[in-house]
Scaffold this motif. Structure first.
Motif, PDB file in Angstrom:
ATOM      1  N   LEU A 122       0.832  -1.203   0.000  1.00  0.00           N
ATOM      2  CA  LEU A 122       0.000   0.000   0.000  1.00  0.00           C
ATOM      3  C   LEU A 122       0.873   1.263   0.000  1.00  0.00           C
ATOM      4  O   LEU A 122       0.623   2.216  -0.756  1.00  0.00           O
ATOM      5  N   ILE A 123       1.907   1.264   0.833  1.00  0.00           N
ATOM      6  CA  ILE A 123       2.824   2.413   0.860  1.00  0.00           C
ATOM      7  C   ILE A 123       3.540   2.536  -0.483  1.00  0.00           C
ATOM      8  O   ILE A 123       3.690   3.642  -1.022  1.00  0.00           O
ATOM      9  N   GLY A 124       3.962   1.403  -1.027  1.00  0.00           N
ATOM     10  CA  GLY A 124       4.620   1.428  -2.330  1.00  0.00           C
ATOM     11  C   GLY A 124       3.735   2.034  -3.406  1.00  0.00           C
ATOM     12  O   GLY A 124       4.190   2.846  -4.226  1.00  0.00           O
ATOM     13  N   GLN A 125       2.456   1.655  -3.404  1.00  0.00           N
ATOM     14  CA  GLN A 125       1.520   2.211  -4.399  1.00  0.00           C
ATOM     15  C   GLN A 125       1.339   3.720  -4.212  1.00  0.00           C
ATOM     16  O   GLN A 125       1.334   4.481  -5.188  1.00  0.00           O
ATOM     17  N   LYS A 132       7.147   8.767  -7.456  1.00  0.00           N
ATOM     18  CA  LYS A 132       8.436   8.348  -6.917  1.00  0.00           C
ATOM     19  C   LYS A 132       8.781   6.947  -7.415  1.00  0.00           C
ATOM     20  O   LYS A 132       7.893   6.131  -7.655  1.00  0.00           O
ATOM     21  N   ARG A 133      10.073   6.695  -7.553  1.00  0.00           N
ATOM     22  CA  ARG A 133      10.530   5.345  -7.907  1.00  0.00           C
ATOM     23  C   ARG A 133      10.710   4.553  -6.618  1.00  0.00           C
ATOM     24  O   ARG A 133      11.421   4.985  -5.712  1.00  0.00           O
ATOM     25  N   VAL A 134      10.054   3.380  -6.558  1.00  0.00           N
ATOM     26  CA  VAL A 134       9.935   2.644  -5.299  1.00  0.00           C
ATOM     27  C   VAL A 134      10.306   1.179  -5.471  1.00  0.00           C
ATOM     28  O   VAL A 134       9.881   0.527  -6.437  1.00  0.00           O
ATOM     29  N   LEU A 135      11.063   0.669  -4.520  1.00  0.00           N
ATOM     30  CA  LEU A 135      11.357  -0.760  -4.437  1.00  0.00           C
ATOM     31  C   LEU A 135      10.629  -1.309  -3.216  1.00  0.00           C
ATOM     32  O   LEU A 135      10.737  -0.745  -2.124  1.00  0.00           O
ATOM     33  N   VAL A 136       9.862  -2.390  -3.393  1.00  0.00           N
ATOM     34  CA  VAL A 136       9.174  -3.052  -2.281  1.00  0.00           C
ATOM     35  C   VAL A 136       9.772  -4.446  -2.115  1.00  0.00           C
ATOM     36  O   VAL A 136       9.842  -5.219  -3.076  1.00  0.00           O
ATOM     37  N   ILE A 137      10.217  -4.760  -0.904  1.00  0.00           N
ATOM     38  CA  ILE A 137      10.896  -6.028  -0.625  1.00  0.00           C
ATOM     39  C   ILE A 137      10.139  -6.758   0.475  1.00  0.00           C
ATOM     40  O   ILE A 137       9.900  -6.200   1.552  1.00  0.00           O
ATOM     41  N   GLY A 138       9.759  -8.024   0.221  1.00  0.00           N
ATOM     42  CA  GLY A 138       9.062  -8.760   1.270  1.00  0.00           C
ATOM     43  C   GLY A 138       8.673 -10.160   0.884  1.00  0.00           C
ATOM     44  O   GLY A 138       9.258 -10.770  -0.020  1.00  0.00           O
ATOM     45  N   THR A 139       7.658 -10.664   1.551  1.00  0.00           N
ATOM     46  CA  THR A 139       7.224 -12.050   1.405  1.00  0.00           C
ATOM     47  C   THR A 139       6.874 -12.401  -0.030  1.00  0.00           C
ATOM     48  O   THR A 139       7.143 -13.514  -0.493  1.00  0.00           O
ATOM     49  N   ASN A 140       6.262 -11.476  -0.752  1.00  0.00           N
ATOM     50  CA  ASN A 140       5.845 -11.743  -2.132  1.00  0.00           C
ATOM     51  C   ASN A 140       6.966 -11.592  -3.143  1.00  0.00           C
ATOM     52  O   ASN A 140       6.772 -11.862  -4.324  1.00  0.00           O
ATOM     53  N   LEU A 169      22.045  -1.558  -3.662  1.00  0.00           N
ATOM     54  CA  LEU A 169      23.007  -0.903  -4.546  1.00  0.00           C
ATOM     55  C   LEU A 169      22.449  -0.798  -5.961  1.00  0.00           C
ATOM     56  O   LEU A 169      22.568   0.254  -6.620  1.00  0.00           O
ATOM     57  N   GLU A 170      21.823  -1.872  -6.427  1.00  0.00           N
ATOM     58  CA  GLU A 170      21.215  -1.845  -7.752  1.00  0.00           C
ATOM     59  C   GLU A 170      20.080  -0.822  -7.798  1.00  0.00           C
ATOM     60  O   GLU A 170      19.882  -0.137  -8.810  1.00  0.00           O
ATOM     61  N   ALA A 171      19.337  -0.719  -6.699  1.00  0.00           N
ATOM     62  CA  ALA A 171      18.254   0.265  -6.628  1.00  0.00           C
ATOM     63  C   ALA A 171      18.800   1.689  -6.773  1.00  0.00           C
ATOM     64  O   ALA A 171      18.225   2.521  -7.484  1.00  0.00           O
ATOM     65  N   VAL A 172      19.915   1.966  -6.110  1.00  0.00           N
ATOM     66  CA  VAL A 172      20.541   3.288  -6.226  1.00  0.00           C
ATOM     67  C   VAL A 172      20.920   3.566  -7.673  1.00  0.00           C
ATOM     68  O   VAL A 172      20.689   4.659  -8.203  1.00  0.00           O
ATOM     69  N   ARG A 173      21.495   2.562  -8.330  1.00  0.00           N
ATOM     70  CA  ARG A 173      21.916   2.727  -9.724  1.00  0.00           C
ATOM     71  C   ARG A 173      20.733   2.932 -10.660  1.00  0.00           C
ATOM     72  O   ARG A 173      20.869   3.524 -11.716  1.00  0.00           O
ATOM     73  N   LYS A 174      19.551   2.431 -10.249  1.00  0.00           N
ATOM     74  CA  LYS A 174      18.353   2.590 -11.079  1.00  0.00           C
ATOM     75  C   LYS A 174      17.518   3.804 -10.647  1.00  0.00           C
ATOM     76  O   LYS A 174      16.351   3.918 -11.003  1.00  0.00           O
ATOM     77  N   ASN A 175      18.132   4.668  -9.870  1.00  0.00           N
ATOM     78  CA  ASN A 175      17.495   5.925  -9.450  1.00  0.00           C
ATOM     79  C   ASN A 175      16.245   5.725  -8.593  1.00  0.00           C
ATOM     80  O   ASN A 175      15.321   6.543  -8.614  1.00  0.00           O
ATOM     81  N   VAL A 176      16.209   4.632  -7.846  1.00  0.00           N
ATOM     82  CA  VAL A 176      15.126   4.425  -6.876  1.00  0.00           C
ATOM     83  C   VAL A 176      15.303   5.419  -5.735  1.00  0.00           C
ATOM     84  O   VAL A 176      16.419   5.690  -5.289  1.00  0.00           O
ATOM     85  N   GLN A 177      14.197   5.973  -5.276  1.00  0.00           N
ATOM     86  CA  GLN A 177      14.252   6.950  -4.186  1.00  0.00           C
ATOM     87  C   GLN A 177      13.806   6.362  -2.852  1.00  0.00           C
ATOM     88  O   GLN A 177      14.325   6.740  -1.794  1.00  0.00           O
ATOM     89  N   TYR A 178      12.820   5.454  -2.900  1.00  0.00           N
ATOM     90  CA  TYR A 178      12.240   4.886  -1.675  1.00  0.00           C
ATOM     91  C   TYR A 178      12.299   3.362  -1.718  1.00  0.00           C
ATOM     92  O   TYR A 178      12.052   2.755  -2.765  1.00  0.00           O
ATOM     93  N   VAL A 179      12.597   2.771  -0.572  1.00  0.00           N
ATOM     94  CA  VAL A 179      12.542   1.323  -0.412  1.00  0.00           C
ATOM     95  C   VAL A 179      11.606   1.021   0.750  1.00  0.00           C
ATOM     96  O   VAL A 179      11.761   1.577   1.844  1.00  0.00           O
TER      97      VAL A 179
END
Length: 489
Positions: A122-125, A132-140, A169-179
């Protein structure tokens, strides 16, 4: 990185040259590559110290241990490093080898017995809707802006440091702002997030789970509490006594959310339909009536958590409110299928008594005829919760089908007998060990106005029975079966 540079800020003892170059960490001997630093840690089932010779043969450039007796007896041409806590060192070394990438990101970490996956998505959405560019990491899994990002890593709620920091690190390289990441009790207890620069820690709730892993409920609570010390700011469920206790002790900027009052962000129910809720959101100088596309107190609480995080991150209230009605649940969370015969099927990951109660309580109000529940409990996990889950299911279900979850080495019949001890004497139920057959039986018995809840596995795509793991997805099976039933009409 030269071993000397990696170790210079960490307490350790070294036998051998510290001029060796190491490229990454590895603790699974079959994954060791030339240039690796092999972490010889003791696991739950295996002891990596047994595999040191093989790791060296595979090209490991140095070995790390935390057993002084083993260290004193080592004889090798490559460096051996003794550290006082191998798990803490693994987190530090993984982060340092990647250049501490979390410092370049805004990280939100979410803990709680139930709801971590839903709230993270939900926060990612909401962040995506703020462009914003967002990475979501978890169970799914790992998702970049809603698309599955990395499928070549071990599926854990909270990733091991050796996987987490390279992904950051890959997220930083892909210009992700939020994890946005899930912080499981085991992930926190085993120091996986120790070197992660967490901006906002979120506390959702506390129920009994993973007690065998932690040894006691008190240790489980202490593991959860570690997130407060790792986070710069915290968001807490004001309706949950454990979360309020964490807030009292934590000397951090904090904000409380809830659906009952006495909180900074209140989401108050005004009306509830079959698939949506009308609520009033109140905070500080803001108030807004909105419609959210979910039902049930626990989903409203999840929405309140997401809204509070967005407020903590200083996103405008009106911008967030405009997007809340467009939110969707992640795969395997209250995933609903409507049949042409007029009954409804809901697939959910609920595998604790609290989670099952939350789902069935929400669904019960929408059932026109009968409520069927298909579930079991996992093997080698929390035996004590089985009777409690049986009681919860029996309180709401008209008919229960006990089947198999991931029973692992345990006898599924014994697991189901333990669940059934919690049933009321008048409970209608049957036992069908084949999960596919159990689901099909429920769907063939259902008629117009009925609701079937299939609980326990949600998004999972495999089932483990004994030592064998085979492909099986509740979601896929339900979709295919509904299509087949349509063809049979």
């Amino acid at each position: 990185m030269q071993l000397a540079e990696l170790l210079k800020d960490w307490p350790c003892t070294v036998k051998g040259s510290i001029r060796e170059e190491v490229f990454r960490l590895e603790d699974v001997v079959d994954e060791v590559r030339s240039g690796d630093l092999f972490i010889a840690r003791k696991g739950k089932k295996h002891d990596s110290k047994k595999w040191i010779k093989k790791a060296i043969e595979s090209g490991a450039k140095a070995i790390v241990v935390d057993d002084e007796v083993f260290f004193d007896g080592c004889v090798s041409d490559i460096p051996f490093v003794w550290v006082p806590n191998i798990l803490q060192f693994s987190a530090y070394a993984s982060a340092k080898l990647c250049g501490f990438p979390s410092e370049a990101l805004t990280i939100i970490a979410i803990t709680g017995t139930n709801g971590k996956t839903t709230v993270s998505h939900l926060i990612g959405q909401l962040l995506q809707k703020m462009n914003k560019r967002v990475l979501v990491i978890g169970t799914n899994g790992v998702y970049l802006n809603g698309t599955l990002f990395n499928t070549n890593i071990e599926q854990l709620t909270t990733l091991q440091p050796k996987h987490l920091h390279p992904i950051l690190l890959e997220a930083v390289r892909k210009n992700v702002q939020y994890v946005v990441m899930e912080a499981s009790s085991m992930g926190l207890a085993t120091h996986r997030l120790d070197e992660c620069d967490i901006d906002v820690g979120v506390f959702l709730n506390l129920g009994e789970d993973h007690l065998e892993d932690h040894g006691s409920f008190e240790q489980y609570k202490l593991a959860k509490q570690r997130l407060a010390g790792l986070s710069k700011k915290i968001v807490l469920n004001g309706d949950d006594s454990f979360c309020r206790g964490v807030g009292v002790l934590a000397k951090r900027e904090k904000r409380y959310f809830g659906i009952k009052g006495r909180v900074d962000v209140l989401l108050q129910l005004l009306a509830e339909g079959k698939a949506e809720s009308t609520c009033c959101v109140q905070m500080a100088n803001h108030e807004k009536v909105i419609t959210i596309p979910f039902i049930g107190d626990y989903q409203r609480s999840n929405i309140a958590a997401a809204i509070t995080v967005m407020d903590m991150l200083n996103f405008p209230f009106e911008d967030v409110m405009k997007e809340v009605p467009t939110l969707t649940l992640p795969i395997g969370r209250m995933q609903t299928f409507n049949s042409s015969q007029g009954f409804q099927v809901i697939v959910d990951y609920a595998h604790t008594a609290d989670a099952l109660k939350a789902v069935l309580q929400a669904v019960k109000n929408t059932v026109e005829q009968k409520l069927f529940v298909v579930f079991s409990c996992g093997g080698e996990r929390d035996v004590a919760k089985r009777k409690e889950m049986g009681t919860v299911a029996s309180k709401y279900a008209d008919h229960i089908i006990l089947t198999t979850d991931n029973c692992r080495s345990e006898d599924p019949e014994v697991i189901n007998e333990q669940i059934a001890t919690g049933f009321f004497a008048t409970q209608s139920y049957e036992v069908i060990l084949s999960r596919a057959e159990a689901i099909e039986t429920a769907l063939r018995q259902a008629t117009e106005g009925d609701v079937i809840v299939i609980a326990g596995k949600g998004h999972e795509r495999t089932q483990t029975i004994g030592d064998v793991t085979t492909p099986f997805s509740d979601i896929d099976y339900v979709m295919n079966l509904l299509a087949r039933l349509d063809d049979e009409k």
